[in-house]
Design a protein around this motif. Sequence first.
Motif, PDB file in Angstrom:
ATOM      1  N   THR A 259      43.555  26.421  -6.036  1.00 36.90           N
ATOM      2  CA  THR A 259      43.835  25.069  -6.501  1.00 36.90           C
ATOM      3  C   THR A 259      42.840  24.057  -5.960  1.00 36.90           C
ATOM      4  N   GLN A 260      42.056  24.442  -4.969  1.00 31.19           N
ATOM      5  CA  GLN A 260      41.058  23.557  -4.392  1.00 31.19           C
ATOM      6  C   GLN A 260      39.724  24.288  -4.328  1.00 31.19           C
ATOM      7  N   PRO A 261      39.011  24.355  -5.475  1.00 33.99           N
ATOM      8  CA  PRO A 261      37.753  25.087  -5.485  1.00 33.99           C
ATOM      9  C   PRO A 261      36.719  24.422  -4.589  1.00 33.99           C
ATOM     10  N   ASP A 262      35.939  25.237  -3.943  1.00 32.57           N
ATOM     11  CA  ASP A 262      34.884  24.759  -3.067  1.00 32.57           C
ATOM     12  C   ASP A 262      33.565  24.786  -3.821  1.00 32.57           C
ATOM     13  N   PRO A 263      32.949  23.628  -4.090  1.00 35.11           N
ATOM     14  CA  PRO A 263      31.697  23.620  -4.851  1.00 35.11           C
ATOM     15  C   PRO A 263      30.568  24.365  -4.150  1.00 35.11           C
TER      16      PRO A 263
ATOM     17  N   GLY B  43      33.672  25.915  -9.245  1.00 37.15           N
ATOM     18  CA  GLY B  43      33.514  24.555  -8.725  1.00 37.15           C
ATOM     19  C   GLY B  43      32.062  24.118  -8.717  1.00 37.15           C
ATOM     20  N   ALA B  44      31.171  25.030  -8.357  1.00 34.65           N
ATOM     21  CA  ALA B  44      29.743  24.709  -8.335  1.00 34.65           C
ATOM     22  C   ALA B  44      29.211  24.495  -9.741  1.00 34.65           C
TER      23      ALA B  44
ATOM     24  N   SER C  97      30.840  27.227  -2.622  1.00 33.61           N
ATOM     25  CA  SER C  97      31.036  28.673  -2.614  1.00 33.61           C
ATOM     26  C   SER C  97      30.306  29.377  -3.751  1.00 33.61           C
TER      27      SER C  97
ATOM     28  N   ILE D 158      30.932  23.421 -12.346  1.00 35.67           N
ATOM     29  CA  ILE D 158      31.461  22.147 -12.846  1.00 35.67           C
ATOM     30  C   ILE D 158      30.694  20.986 -12.223  1.00 35.67           C
ATOM     31  N   LYS D 159      30.419  21.095 -10.928  1.00 35.82           N
ATOM     32  CA  LYS D 159      29.672  20.047 -10.239  1.00 35.82           C
ATOM     33  C   LYS D 159      28.279  19.899 -10.854  1.00 35.82           C
TER      34      LYS D 159
END
Length: 96
Positions: free
Chosen positions: A19-23, A29-30, A25, A32-33
């Motif tokens: 639920t809290q992706p780490d950009p 998340g990366a 990692s 999307i960023k």
Amino acid sequence: MDVRSLSAVQNYGAAKPATQPDPESGGAGAQIKTAFQDFAATLQRGEETAMAAMTGDADPHALVQALAQTELAVETAITVRNKVVEAYQEILRMPV
């Protein structure tokens, strides 16, 4: 102490990273960023080219190209937003 409550706490702890992706990692998340950064950069380039064209520092061809890229980026963002809203509405319609 109930054994099932320990299991639930452990399961929650295991699911929390989802639920809290780490950009940093390198996962979704990366990506999307990076997509948001590319979108912002495209809009920034379009604005800079438009301002340069108003002052006479950019040729009309560059302005048309920058505006077309900006329009495509905005239309893509709107399409993605609409798909996310549709998916959310489908989830809300699911029976419990």
